[in-house]
Design an enzyme around this catalytic site. Structure first.
Site, short mmCIF file in Angstrom:
data_model
loop_
_atom_site.label_atom_id
_atom_site.label_comp_id
_atom_site.label_asym_id
_atom_site.label_seq_id
_atom_site.Cartn_x
_atom_site.Cartn_y
_atom_site.Cartn_z
N HIS A 178 0.83 -0.96 0.01
CA HIS A 178 0.05 -0.10 0.05
C HIS A 178 0.74 1.24 -0.23
O HIS A 178 0.38 2.40 -0.41
CB HIS A 178 -0.87 0.16 1.30
CG HIS A 178 -2.41 0.64 0.86
ND1 HIS A 178 -2.50 1.60 0.12
CD2 HIS A 178 -3.60 0.48 1.49
CE1 HIS A 178 -3.54 1.95 -0.07
NE2 HIS A 178 -4.18 1.15 0.82
N ASP A 194 -2.47 2.23 -4.39
CA ASP A 194 -3.60 2.77 -3.96
C ASP A 194 -4.48 1.59 -4.12
O ASP A 194 -4.36 0.79 -5.18
CB ASP A 194 -3.99 4.00 -4.39
CG ASP A 194 -3.18 5.27 -3.99
OD1 ASP A 194 -2.46 5.10 -3.09
OD2 ASP A 194 -3.18 6.09 -4.79
#
Length: 413
Positions: free
Chosen positions: A384, A388
């Site tokens: 992450h 995204d």
């Protein structure tokens, strides 16, 4: 002429190796190109073969010893004649080992070791071997035989074995326990297994790992395989499998979502302008990930044949280190073993890995009607810090769309 047997030259990414297995003993004859010893590194097992006909003269590095690149492992005498001395010495040593026992009862070395570990006297064991020899199986049978209740005094004098020293199987080969046995076996991790463990733990600790899931209807791909399988095999000499479709779909999706094809190096993000996809292969020694280079330029047949070659050589321990270095994305197929759903772990420094799973018929609602379709769950684990959630989900949806409508792969849409 005496020749030094040396460790193969390791690449820069490999610091050292371990002597795994010697296939010959001193004094034994060796033919040219015959395997002498295996060297296990963090990534692959390297084979050392004889450069000529001759005899193994001396072993300088025993099994389990750590060796460096180009280090001398042993001595080889080119053109030498095999000697029976080592065999005779071994026989004499075995004779010495089995001669000394309770009331001159003969025991095999393995049986002697197991009897000693379990505090068993040879006179208490029923021997079934040749010439009254006590075998390892005799010791195991004796251990499984119910013991009579000892007298209180004897029980006090004979304390039970400590819990931290369990009975162990003397055989160092395959692990196999009979029903009812409470035998434990402690074996060290192989270098490959230890490296895999270290990398997986590091990936979980150092990445902001998250997983998103989707499912794909495999019916279009299955129908295409059924329709063209015979012609495909005839034209290319290899079967059309599922993996090639996933590799090609992933390749196209990676072009659209470059962050998924990237890697992290410290505080830098590296975007790759090519697609090198690793395909996880399970072996007895552990999981290895050989790399398909430039998958954008590969056809389905080339993908299938290359993966087949990787799998065969991985099981034989013949993959080269260069074939497992690099990679911008990884695909793991747990469905081969029946996994319905799992969470794959990142393969650093890559930022994403996709997991395939078992194809299973499930009722699906299509245009208001319930239809039974062959469905597969897909999982995408991603870092992450780099990717995204929106990109990860869209990447997986793009693969789903291409697999459910394979014409998209041809039309690049």
């Amino acid at each position: 002429m005496t020749i030094e047997i040396k460790t193969p030259t390791f690449p820069e990414s490999v610091a050292d190796g371990t002597v795994a297995t010697w296939y010959k003993k001193p004094g034994e004859a060796i033919s040219r190109d015959e395997l002498i010893v295996d060297i296990e590194t963090d990534k692959v097992v390297l084979e050392v073969v004889a450069s000529a006909d001759g005899v193994l003269k001396e072993i300088l590095k025993g099994e389990g010893e750590v060796v460096l690149s180009a280090e001398v492992l042993g001595l080889f005498e080119e053109g030498g004649v095999a000697s029976a001395a080592p065999v005779e010495a071994e026989a004499e040593e075995a004779k010495d080992e089995v001669a000394e026992t309770d009331e001159d009862i003969i025991m095999s070395p393995a049986a002697r070791k197991m009897a000693k570990e379990n505090g068993i006297s040879a006179t208490d064991v029923v021997a079934t071997g040749k010439d009254g020899r006590v075998t390892k199986e005799d010791i195991l049978n004796h251990l499984k035989t119910p013991k009579a209740e000892p007298a209180p005094v004897a029980a006090a004098a004979s304390a039970p074995a400590p819990a931290d020293k369990p009975a162990t199987n003397a055989n160092a080969g395959a692990i196999s326990f009979d029903s009812g046995d409470r035998i434990e076996k402690r074996v060290p991790m192989t270098r490959l297994r230890a490296t895999i463990a270290r990398r997986l733990v590091s990936a979980q600790q150092n990445a902001a790992m998250l997983t998103t899931y989707n499912e794909v209807n495999m019916k279009p791909i299955m129908e295409m395989r059924k329709k063209y399988q015979d012609r495909f095999v005839k034209a290319h000499g290899v079967k059309l499998g599922f993996m090639s479709f996933f590799v090609k779909a992933a390749t196209e999706a990676l072009k659209k979502f470059p962050a998924v094809n990237a890697s992290i190096d410290g505080s830098d993000m590296i975007y790759h302008g090519y697609q090198d996809i690793g395909v996880a292969v399970s072996t007895e020694r552990g999981l290895v990930v050989p790399i398909l280079r430039d998958t954008d330029a590969m056809g389905l047949a080339e993908v299938e044949s290359t993966i087949g070659d990787f799998g065969a050589r991985a099981r034989d321990g013949k993959l080269g280190i260069d074939e497992m270095q690099g990679g911008t994305f990884t695909i793991s197929n747990g469905g081969t073993f029946g996994s319905l759903l799992s969470t794959p772990i990142l393969n650093p420094p890559q930022t994403a890995i996709m997991g395939m799973h078992k194809i299973q018929d499930r009722p699906m609602a299509i245009d208001g009607e319930v239809v039974i379709l062959p469905m597969m769950y897909l999982a995408l684990s991603y870092d992450h810090r780099m990717i995204d959630g929106k990109e990860a989900v869209q990447f997986l949806v793009a693969i789903k769309d291409m697999l459910e409508d394979p014409a998209r792969l041809l039309l690049d849409i």
